[in-house]
Design a protein around this motif. Sequence first.
Motif, short mmCIF file in Angstrom:
data_model
loop_
_atom_site.label_atom_id
_atom_site.label_comp_id
_atom_site.label_asym_id
_atom_site.label_seq_id
_atom_site.Cartn_x
_atom_site.Cartn_y
_atom_site.Cartn_z
N LYS B 6 1.20 -1.08 -0.29
CA LYS B 6 0.27 0.31 0.43
C LYS B 6 1.12 1.07 0.08
CE LYS B 6 -4.02 -2.05 2.22
NZ LYS B 6 -4.75 -1.83 3.29
N TYR B 8 0.36 5.41 0.59
CA TYR B 8 -0.02 5.75 0.65
C TYR B 8 0.48 7.96 -0.26
CZ TYR B 8 -2.81 2.91 2.45
OH TYR B 8 -3.69 2.38 3.16
N ALA B 9 -1.01 9.08 -0.25
CA ALA B 9 -0.53 10.40 -0.30
C ALA B 9 0.34 10.50 -1.49
CB ALA B 9 0.55 10.91 0.25
N THR B 10 1.61 11.43 -1.68
CA THR B 10 2.23 11.19 -3.34
C THR B 10 2.96 10.36 -3.38
OG1 THR B 10 4.08 11.75 -1.45
CG2 THR B 10 2.99 14.19 -2.66
N SER B 12 1.71 7.20 -3.82
CA SER B 12 0.62 6.66 -4.65
C SER B 12 0.76 6.91 -5.69
CB SER B 12 -0.80 7.40 -4.19
OG SER B 12 -1.19 8.86 -4.37
N ARG B 20 -4.83 3.27 -7.95
CA ARG B 20 -4.61 4.24 -6.79
C ARG B 20 -6.18 4.39 -6.76
NH1 ARG B 20 -1.52 7.53 -10.81
NH2 ARG B 20 0.59 6.43 -11.17
N LYS B 21 -6.52 3.47 -6.87
CA LYS B 21 -8.07 3.69 -6.20
C LYS B 21 -8.75 2.94 -4.85
CE LYS B 21 -11.43 6.07 -8.33
NZ LYS B 21 -12.53 7.07 -7.95
N THR B 22 -7.26 2.07 -4.63
CA THR B 22 -7.64 1.61 -3.80
C THR B 22 -6.15 1.97 -1.98
OG1 THR B 22 -6.60 -0.29 -4.38
CG2 THR B 22 -9.22 -0.30 -3.89
N ASN B 23 -5.04 2.08 -3.33
CA ASN B 23 -3.96 2.56 -2.80
C ASN B 23 -3.23 1.05 -2.17
OD1 ASN B 23 -5.45 5.02 -1.40
ND2 ASN B 23 -3.58 5.83 -1.89
N ASP B 55 1.80 -4.76 8.89
CA ASP B 55 0.75 -5.23 9.73
C ASP B 55 -0.02 -4.38 10.33
OD1 ASP B 55 0.12 -7.40 7.81
OD2 ASP B 55 0.54 -8.68 8.84
N GLY B 56 1.30 -3.34 10.15
CA GLY B 56 0.58 -1.72 10.91
C GLY B 56 1.04 -1.73 12.08
N VAL B 74 0.90 -7.22 4.56
CA VAL B 74 0.62 -4.98 4.31
C VAL B 74 1.69 -4.95 4.42
CG1 VAL B 74 -1.14 -4.45 3.89
CG2 VAL B 74 -1.98 -6.16 4.63
N TRP B 78 4.33 5.80 4.38
CA TRP B 78 4.19 7.01 3.58
C TRP B 78 5.47 7.86 3.58
CZ3 TRP B 78 0.83 3.81 6.52
CH2 TRP B 78 -0.29 3.44 7.04
#
Lengths: 615, 84
Positions: B6, B8-10, B12, B20-23, B55-56, B74, B78
Motif C-alpha cells: 500500500k 499513500y499520499a504522494t 501513490s 490508485r483507487k485503493t492505494n 501489518d500496522g 501488508v 507513507w
Amino acid sequence: MGWTKKVLRVDLSKGTCKSEPLNMKWAQEYLGQRGLATKYFVEEVDPKVDPLSPANKMIMATGPLTGTMASTGGRYSVITKGALTGAIACSNSGGYFGAEMKFAGWDMVIFEGKSPKPVYLAIEDDKAELRDAAHLWGKTVWQTEEIIKKTHQDPQTRVCSIGRAGENGVMYACIVNDLHRAAGRSGVGTVMGSKNLKAVAIRGTKGAGGIKDGKAFMKATVAAKKVLAENAVTSQGLPTYGTQVLMNVINEMGALPTRNHRDVQFEDARKISGEAMHEKRPTDGKAQLVTNAACFGCTIACGRISKMDEGHFSVVNKPEYWGASGGLEYEAAWALGAANGVGDLEALQYANLICNEDGYDPITFGATVGAAMELYDLGILTKEQIGMDAPFGSAEALVKLSEMTAKGEGFGKELGLGSARLCAKYGKPELSMGVKKQEFPAYDSRGIQGMGLAYATSNRGACHLRGYTVASEVLGIPVKTDPLVTEGKADLVKAFQDATSVFDSAGVCVFTTFAWTLADLQPQLDAACEGGWSMEKLALVGERIWNMERVFNNAAGFTAKDDDLPPRLKTEAAKTGPAKGKVNGIDVMRPEYYKARGWDEKGVPSKDTLKRLGL
Amino acid sequence: MKVTLKLYATLSDHLPTQARKTNAVELDLPAGTSPAQVIETWSLPIKLCHLVLVDGVFVPPAERATRALAEGEVLAIWPPIAGG
C-alpha cells in the motif's frame, strides 16, 4: 509586535467598555494568550462558578507573536470555564481574527456579566462599543459575518460569532471566525451565547509595532521559516494532504475509533481519507478538494477548501452549499465518519459545513451521534424517539441530525447535550467516549497508549491538542516511541503538555511543532518581548501554566477519579490490528505521571511543586 | 508468497493507475523479501519512505533490510506526513 500592553474589559451587564493596562508582571510569568488569559481568569473567577451564569467570564486573547511576521502568528484563544466540561476551557483558533485584534491594539478582551439583550462588540482600533444585535439573533455564523461586514461597510472587518447552536444552548457550541475557523471545543460558544453576546467585529489599522529588537526578530523569524520550509512535513506533507492524510495511517495502525469505539479499524476509512478528497468523483468528475489554504502569516497552509457534489442527496436544491468552503479536516472527518460508521465523504462534508455554519464542534457532535447510534443499536433509543432510523453507518441520519441539532429540533435537542449527558440520561453513562464530559478525538488509546494518558489528564477534558503524543508514537516526531507500550509515556505526555502550553501562549500554531522545537520558538519570543526569554524560562512557564490550570480544576471539584478513561477502553480489548487483545494501561501510567509532575497520589500538586513554579 | 503493498499520499503516484483507487496492489514475492527490497524494486525514493508499517507495526529504518515479509502481510508506506 510583542504585547500591546492593553486589555479591553467589557462589562456586558452594564454595557461598558474600558481600557486597562496589561499586567506586565503576569506577562513575564505566563507569556500571553492561553497562559496569560488563564492567569487573569483564575484570579477573577470562582472555580465553582456555574459556566452559564453571568459570574463566569470569557476572555479572548492573543499571544505576543500574534499579528507579527512569525510564521503562523495569527492565533487567538478563548478562555473560560467550559459549558460542556465544567473545567478550565481554552479553545484556540486560526484565521485572521486574532491578528486583527492585535492590529487594533489589544492583547485581550475580557467579557464579564451578561447583557440584558443580544449585543455584539464592535472594535475599531481604540474605539470599542456594544451594539444592538437583535437583528443578528437567530442568524447563522455565515449570515452574521455577512451582515456585519455590510453594516460596517468594510469587507476587511474580521468577525467571530456564535451561530444558532450557541444561542440555543448546544453544550458544545463554537465561536467561529472567518467563516470556518473555530475556537471549537468545550462549549466556549455556549458561554458566549449565555451572555447574549452574538459576535465580535474588529478592524485594526495600527499594523505591527512594538517589537523589542526588530533586527533580531527579523533574523529569528526568517530562520524559523527556513526550518518549516526545509522540513518535509511542514513544507510538503501538510500543504498537500492536510491533516486528513492521517485517516489511513491511524486505521492501518488499528487506532481509528470506529462505531463509538466498538472497533479500532474502519472498513471504509479510505473512502473518507485525504487521498479520497483528491480523487475525481464518478458522479461529476470533480475532486472534493479545491485547494489548500493558510491562516494569517502561515507558511504551512494545511487548511482544506472543498466543493461538494451538487447532486449529493444532502445538498440537492441547496446551492448555498455548493461553493468552496472549509473542510474536511481529519478530526471532523473521523468524528462525523468512522465514529458513526459513515463512509460517505460528501455526507461528512455536508455535516461539517453545518457545524461551521451554525457553530458547533464536529468532534463532540459526531461522537455524540455515535453514542446515540449505539443506544439505538441496543434498543434503548427507538426510531420514534430519534425521529428516524439511526443505525451505525447511516449517512441519512447523520445529515438530518446535523440539521436538527443547532436549531434544537426534536432529538437534536438531546444531541446538543453531548454524549456524557445523553448517555447518562438513558442509563448508560459508560457509553460516552470521553473524559471530563468531553469526547475523544480521533485516536484510540488502546492502539496509542500515551494518548490515553494525555486524554485522561488533559485540563480541558479529552483532547489531542493538549499533549499530542501521536507525533512521537505514530509519526516519529521528535523521536519514534512504541505506541503499544505504557513505559516512558508519563514523561512523554508531560513533556508534550508543557511544551504545548508555551506554543499556545505565544500566538503561533501548534502545527509548527512538527518542525520546530522550543529552541526555534525561543529566539523569536526573545527578540519580540522584553524580559529575557531563555529556554529555561520558557520551560518553566509551560509547566507553570499546566499546573495553574490543574489547580483551578481541582478547586472546581475535579479529582483523580476524573483522570480516567471509560470502562470500554480499560476492559474491552481491541479486536483487530496491532493492538489486538490490548486495553489502555491508564491505571499504570497515571501514578507515574503524577510522580513526574510532582503531584501527590490524589493528583494534587505538592507544596514544593507549587513553590518551585511560583504558584 | 502473496504480500499487499500500500502506498499513500504522494507515493501513490508510483502505483499502477488502476491501483490508485485503493492505494493497494497485490505482489507475488520470493520468500524472505524485505521492505527495503520492495522499496528498491518499485524505485520508491528512499527519503520519501518515511513511515513504513508491516501489518500496522512500524519498521525502523535499521530493520527495513532485514525484516522478512511473510505470506499475507501488508506493507504500507507513507512520505513524511502529519496531522491532528
